[in-house]
Structures are given as structure tokens and as C-alpha cells.
Scaffold this active site. Structure first.
Site, PDB file in Angstrom:
ATOM      1  N   GLY A  46       0.865  -1.198   0.114  1.00  0.00           N
ATOM      2  CA  GLY A  46       0.043   0.207  -0.158  1.00  0.00           C
ATOM      3  C   GLY A  46       0.965   1.341   0.002  1.00  0.00           C
ATOM      4  N   GLN A  51       2.833   9.962   1.910  1.00  0.00           N
ATOM      5  CA  GLN A  51       3.870   9.281   2.224  1.00  0.00           C
ATOM      6  C   GLN A  51       5.001   9.879   1.001  1.00  0.00           C
ATOM      7  OE1 GLN A  51       2.008   5.166   2.387  1.00  0.00           O
ATOM      8  NE2 GLN A  51       3.972   5.132   3.749  1.00  0.00           N
ATOM      9  N   CYS A  91       5.531  -0.086   7.659  1.00  0.00           N
ATOM     10  CA  CYS A  91       5.185   1.069   7.012  1.00  0.00           C
ATOM     11  C   CYS A  91       6.300   1.325   6.088  1.00  0.00           C
ATOM     12  CB  CYS A  91       4.570   2.181   7.701  1.00  0.00           C
ATOM     13  SG  CYS A  91       4.219   3.452   7.241  1.00  0.00           S
ATOM     14  N   LEU A  92       6.117   1.535   4.814  1.00  0.00           N
ATOM     15  CA  LEU A  92       7.296   2.104   4.190  1.00  0.00           C
ATOM     16  C   LEU A  92       7.980   3.239   4.730  1.00  0.00           C
ATOM     17  CD1 LEU A  92       5.887   1.083   0.261  1.00  0.00           C
ATOM     18  CD2 LEU A  92       7.544  -0.199   1.685  1.00  0.00           C
ATOM     19  N   HIS A 133      -5.008   1.536   7.480  1.00  0.00           N
ATOM     20  CA  HIS A 133      -3.585   2.149   7.617  1.00  0.00           C
ATOM     21  C   HIS A 133      -3.325   3.230   6.960  1.00  0.00           C
ATOM     22  CE1 HIS A 133       0.876   1.214   7.947  1.00  0.00           C
ATOM     23  NE2 HIS A 133       0.924   2.001   7.161  1.00  0.00           N
ATOM     24  N   GLU A 134      -3.823   2.875   5.453  1.00  0.00           N
ATOM     25  CA  GLU A 134      -3.513   4.084   4.422  1.00  0.00           C
ATOM     26  C   GLU A 134      -4.436   5.254   4.621  1.00  0.00           C
ATOM     27  OE1 GLU A 134      -0.971   3.556   2.874  1.00  0.00           O
ATOM     28  OE2 GLU A 134      -0.636   1.355   3.033  1.00  0.00           O
ATOM     29  N   HIS A 137      -3.030   7.503   7.070  1.00  0.00           N
ATOM     30  CA  HIS A 137      -1.859   8.469   6.554  1.00  0.00           C
ATOM     31  C   HIS A 137      -2.574   9.497   6.105  1.00  0.00           C
ATOM     32  CE1 HIS A 137       1.884   6.221   6.774  1.00  0.00           C
ATOM     33  NE2 HIS A 137       1.395   4.971   6.130  1.00  0.00           N
TER      34      HIS A 137
END
Ligand code: K1U
Ligand code: ZN
Length: 167
Positions: A46, A51, A91-92, A133-134, A137
């Protein structure tokens, strides 16, 4: 297509609340394609526009085994949620850190796709976790904020140290 640089926690820009996409035009479709390429290159499942330092309400996901099933959510809206599940998250933007987070088990979300068409999706399991999660963000929230203050401080110290060492 282009690879976009990913912001790393504790970069304060990760705490920006994203604004709605006004029109799904060629510029947005290019952003979708660049984000998909960036997510795949980083081996993620994702990525939220936040991000990559673009503060628009746009998410890409691919939780499929073969990584060939891209899902695009523009201006996502959570219509309902129920149940609860606990799952390891990564998480990236927080590289190398994984921890358990409790979220809704089942969600219904409405969004626009890459062509600007409205759709509704029912999700559970990993897909539901990933969408939540996204969407966090887009509100400027990073998953580590669900962890204890002690863990958050340790993660900040570790990632700041790592960033200094890679300069
Ligand atoms: O940076 C991100 O927001 C993407 C993130 C999505 C995510 C993964 C797992 C749980 C919740 C959200 C990642 O892709 S992290 C890297 C990854 O591929 C992964 C990590 C843990 C479990 C499964 C996959
Ligand atoms: Zn993330």
C-alpha cells in the site's frame, strides 16, 4: 513513470491532513501510476499520497499474491466498520519496524477509482487493515501512534540515528 521519494518517520510532513481531489484528471492518473510503481519498487502492499509528500486524498493498494491487482482509492470515505482484528503492521515510512495494531475486522468504504467512477468496497482481513492504515496516513496519522509512548520514542531515536548514519 517515475519513482517518488518516500518520507520517513518522524518527518513532520507525515502529519499533514490531505485535501480532497477535486478532479480525476491526467495529473492525478500520473500520480496514481507513479505511486503504484513506487509501492512495487519498495515491495509494499500500500501507499498513501501523504507518504510521497503529496497532500491529496489518494491511496494505492495491492494485497494480491501476484502483485498484479492494483486498487486505487480517491477521496475514500469509511461508510461502516465492525469487529476487531489484531495484525502485524509495517510501513514504508517506518522502515524495519513491525508491531501489532488492533483495527476493525470488516469495513465498507466508498471511493473514486482511477477513472473517477464511484465504487463501494467491502473488505476484511489484510485488505481491511491496509485500507485503514492508508486512510490514517491521509489524516496525518502513522501506525506507530497506536503504540506506547515508550515504543514511539525508541522508534524515533532508532530512525533518526539511522538517517544520520546514511548521510
Ligand atoms: O507504507 C505503507 O503504508 C504500506 C504498508 C502497508 C501495510 C502493510 C501491512 C499492514 C498494514 C499496512 C506496507 O506495505 S509495509 C511492507 C509490507 O509489505 C508488509 C508488512 C507487514 C505485513 C505485510 C506486508
Ligand atoms: Zn504506512
Amino acid at each position: 513513470m517515475a519513482l517518488l521519494p518516500i518520507l520517513h518517520y518522524p518527518d513532520p510532513r507525515l502529519h499533514t491532513r490531505a485535501s480532497p481531489v477535486v478532479e480525476v484528471d491526467a495529473e492525478i492518473r500520473k500520480l496514481v501510476d507513479d505511486m503504484a510503481e513506487t509501492m512495487r519498487a519498495a515491495a509494499g502492499i500500500g501507499l498513501a499520497a501523504t507518504q510521497v509528500n503529496v497532500h491529496k486524498r489518494l491511496i494505492v493498494l495491492d494485497v494480491s499474491e501476484d502483485q498484479q491487482h492494483l486498487q486505487v482509492f480517491i477521496n475514500p470515505k469509511l461508510l461502516s466498520q465492525d469487529g476487531s482484528q489484531e495484525r502485524d503492521e509495517g510501513c514504508l515510512s517506518v522502515p524495519g519496524i513491525y508491531d501489532r495494531v488492533t483495527r476493525a475486522e470488516h469495513i465498507v468504504v466508498e471511493a473514486l477509482d482511477r477513472e473517477g467512477r464511484l465504487f463501494t468496497l467491502e473488505a476484511d482481513g489484510l485488505l481491511a487493515t491496509c485500507v485503514q492504515h492508508e486512510m490514517d496516513h491521509l489524516e496525518g496519522k502513522v501506525f506507530v501512534e497506536y503504540l506506547s509512548q515508550l515504543k514511539q520514542n525508541r522508534i524515533k531515536t532508532k530512525l533518526r540515528k539511522r538517517a544520520r548514519e546514511t548521510l
